[in-house]
Design a protein around this motif. Structure first.
Motif, short mmCIF file in Angstrom:
data_model
loop_
_atom_site.label_atom_id
_atom_site.label_comp_id
_atom_site.label_asym_id
_atom_site.label_seq_id
_atom_site.Cartn_x
_atom_site.Cartn_y
_atom_site.Cartn_z
N ARG A 336 0.96 -1.08 0.02
CA ARG A 336 0.01 -0.22 0.07
C ARG A 336 0.69 1.24 -0.01
NH1 ARG A 336 -4.76 0.59 4.92
NH2 ARG A 336 -6.15 1.24 3.45
N GLU A 339 2.96 3.15 2.87
CA GLU A 339 3.33 1.93 4.01
C GLU A 339 4.44 1.29 3.49
OE1 GLU A 339 0.13 0.23 6.16
OE2 GLU A 339 -1.34 1.52 5.27
N TYR A 344 0.46 -6.70 2.82
CA TYR A 344 -1.03 -7.07 3.22
C TYR A 344 -1.32 -8.30 2.50
CZ TYR A 344 -2.10 -2.37 4.93
OH TYR A 344 -2.26 -1.32 5.78
N ILE A 358 -7.85 -10.55 6.73
CA ILE A 358 -6.61 -9.73 5.99
C ILE A 358 -5.69 -9.50 7.26
CG2 ILE A 358 -6.37 -7.45 4.93
CD1 ILE A 358 -8.29 -9.54 3.58
N CYS A 359 -4.57 -9.61 7.14
CA CYS A 359 -3.27 -9.42 7.88
C CYS A 359 -2.26 -8.58 7.19
CB CYS A 359 -2.89 -10.96 8.18
SG CYS A 359 -3.69 -12.04 8.84
N THR A 360 -1.25 -8.25 7.97
CA THR A 360 -0.08 -7.71 7.51
C THR A 360 1.15 -8.07 8.00
OG1 THR A 360 -0.14 -5.91 9.35
CG2 THR A 360 -1.23 -5.29 7.44
N ASP A 362 4.94 -6.48 8.58
CA ASP A 362 6.09 -5.34 8.55
C ASP A 362 7.35 -5.94 8.24
OD1 ASP A 362 7.33 -3.15 8.66
OD2 ASP A 362 6.44 -2.42 10.79
N LYS A 372 -3.09 -9.64 12.46
CA LYS A 372 -4.51 -9.73 11.99
C LYS A 372 -4.92 -8.34 12.19
CE LYS A 372 -8.50 -12.71 12.22
NZ LYS A 372 -9.07 -13.82 12.77
N SER A 374 -8.16 -7.44 10.55
CA SER A 374 -9.71 -7.54 10.42
C SER A 374 -10.04 -8.25 11.76
CB SER A 374 -9.90 -8.21 9.22
OG SER A 374 -9.43 -9.89 9.08
N SER A 400 -3.98 -2.76 -4.11
CA SER A 400 -3.95 -1.54 -3.78
C SER A 400 -3.83 -0.65 -4.78
CB SER A 400 -3.02 -0.97 -2.63
OG SER A 400 -3.19 0.23 -2.14
N ILE A 406 -7.60 -0.59 -0.74
CA ILE A 406 -7.23 -1.83 -1.15
C ILE A 406 -8.71 -2.49 -1.51
CG2 ILE A 406 -6.34 -4.14 -0.30
CD1 ILE A 406 -4.64 -2.62 1.73
N ASN A 423 -8.95 3.07 6.65
CA ASN A 423 -9.27 1.57 7.07
C ASN A 423 -10.65 1.35 7.64
OD1 ASN A 423 -6.76 0.41 6.71
ND2 ASN A 423 -5.82 1.15 8.75
#
Length: 477
Positions: A336, A339, A344, A358-360, A362, A372, A374, A400, A406, A423
């Motif tokens: 995205r 970021e 994602y 939906i998770c990220t 880093d 997580k 969501s 995205s 997204i 978000n």
């Protein structure tokens, strides 16, 4: 016919109120606006940075993306480069200024003004936002007293495919027959499609579709089974994972007219489960990172069903495992804007602590961890609202756009969903839980297990509507 007058710098212009003339009126007004000032008026409207700028009114007070807006005020710069106009936090193009009047265009998807309740949808079911229009001149930010009502209209049309689940036909779009599975788009708006028959055995091809050229063609002539593809928007190279072996993948270079080439990863560190080749999704990181030789690289990422997240150098094919994430399918990954190095992921419905979510990850953190973002509910459902509470059912491909929206092919809900830059989760098109085929607006559009998402250079969203065996296009206006 009745007439109405609109005055620019004390000169009144008459125009008819007939609908087709009205649509031309704002554009005509701009031409008159820019041409109406004589030398004396130009001198009178010279911007003086020592004096305050004031805002008075604007017209019209509602509209959609690219709506032409006239903004009135006093002591405005005549150089558009010295003016910034915002609809809430979204910047708007300034086309021209006379010193007393500016001509701007409503930006895409500005979002509701801070602290204001969300307005009710329009009678047509379109989403609406209340926008504060602010003007920044010489470091000072001014806000119009009145607000602008922004209406977002989304419609879907069918681009190609006729609904046949077991047939395949190349050629012009109107006569093309295929079942799109996953898709991606390059910088030239070529659409690359993984196409599979419903039984997954009759055919499995990798294809290119070009809407402008009215062309659909098969690229892949090998037995390699492509999965979710991705495009490098700098080089134009398309990369797709395969399941043929632990390290195999496909590249398609535009300099070779996208002829598929089988590649093998050169392992720096290999997955522990190296007896399987089940990798389903690939994505290009738009943020440059250093490789082991200190070169700047846009790495490609993929994830195995067994959980290994792998980073691949697209030039050398060197690959290394960054982390293990547990056994589960992932058919969607994206980065995205704003970021950097945050990946994602959309987790499928396989039994897993992050299923249907939906998770990220880093990638700036060592070691990286899965977060997580969501709802904690893992059984799958449909719920819009804050991302932390939102529910999905078998989210497939995600992507995205340049503004940070997204888009999600929510396979199990038969919907196209969207995470806004703030978000918030919205259902863009489709009726939750209702499978079907219907082009049209928010009130009528239907999908049947959409799997793929891609976004064109103009912001149009393309959908691989799998069970309808059609490629469809969402126009966001």
């Amino acid at each position: 016919m009745s007439k109405s007058n609109f005055c620019i710098n004390n000169k009144c212009v008459g125009f008819f109120k007939q609908p087709f003339l009205w649509q031309l009126s704002i554009g005509t007004l701009v031409i008159v606006l820019m041409a109406s000032c004589n030398n004396d008026q130009d001198k009178a409207n010279v911007y003086n940075p020592e004096l305050p700028t004031t805002l008075t009114s604007f017209y019209p007070n509602e509209g959609r993306f690219h709506e032409r807006i006239i903004l009135d005020g006093e002591n405005l710069p005549t150089d558009p480069k010295l003016i910034k106009v915002y609809f809430n936090k979204r910047i708007s193009p300034v086309i021209g200024s006379t010193g007393k009047r500016m001509y701007v265009m409503a930006p895409r998807l500005p979002g509701n003004a801070d602290g204001r309740p969300e307005p009710e949808p329009s009678k047509a079911g379109n989403k609406r936002d209340i926008c504060e229009i602010s003007v920044v001149v010489n470091g000072d930010s001014l806000v119009y007293t009145d607000t602008f009502m922004y209406e977002e209209a989304v419609t879907v049309t069918t681009i190609a495919g006729n609904g046949a689940l077991m047939e395949f036909q190349e050629g012009p779009l109107a006569s093309s027959v295929f079942q799109p599975y996953y898709i991606c788009m390059d910088k030239e708006d070529n659409i690359f499609i993984t196409s599979r028959s419903s039984d997954n055995t009759t055919y499995n091809y990798f294809c290119r579709l070009n809407e402008e050229l009215n062309l659909f063609e098969r690229l892949q002539s090998t037995s390699l089974q492509a999965n979710v593809p991705c495009a490098d928007l700098v080089t134009g190279v398309i990369t797709a994972a395969t399941e043929s072996s632990i390290g195999s993948f496909i590249t398609c270079d535009p300099d070779e007219y996208w002829a598929p080439r089988r590649r093998e990863m050169k392992w720096l560190t290999a997955p522990a489960h190296n007896q399987y080749g089940w990798k389903h999704c690939m994505v290009v990181n738009p943020t440059l990172q250093k490789d082991i030789n200190g070169n700047d690289v846009n790495f490609v990422y993929t994830r195995w069903y067994q959980g290994a997240l792998v980073r691949i150098n697209p030039s050398t094919y060197e690959a290394e495992v960054l982390m293990e994430t547990g056994t589960c399918n992932t058919y969607g990954m994206t980065f995205r804007p704003g970021e950097p190095n945050v990946l994602y992921l959309a987790f499928w419905s396989d039994p897993h602590e992050h299923q249907n979510s939906i998770c990220t990850i880093d990638l700036n953190v060592d070691p990286p961890v899965v977060t997580k973002i969501s709802s904690t509910n893992t059984s799958g459902g449909h719920r819009d609202g804050p991302l932390s509470l939102a529910q999905f059912r078998q989210p497939a491909q995600i992507f995205s756009d340049d503004d940070g929206f997204i888009y999600i092919a929510d396979y199990g809900n038969h919907c196209i969903r969207r995470i806004t830059p703030e978000n918030q989760v919205e259902t863009v098109l489709g009726i939750p839980g209702q499978a079907g085929y219907q082009d049209g607006s928010r009130e009528t559009a239907l999908f049947n297990n959409p799997r793929g998402i891609a976004i064109g250079s103009d912001g149009s969203v393309y959908v691989a509507d799998y069970r309808n065996a059609r490629l469809r296009k969402l126009s966001v206006n």
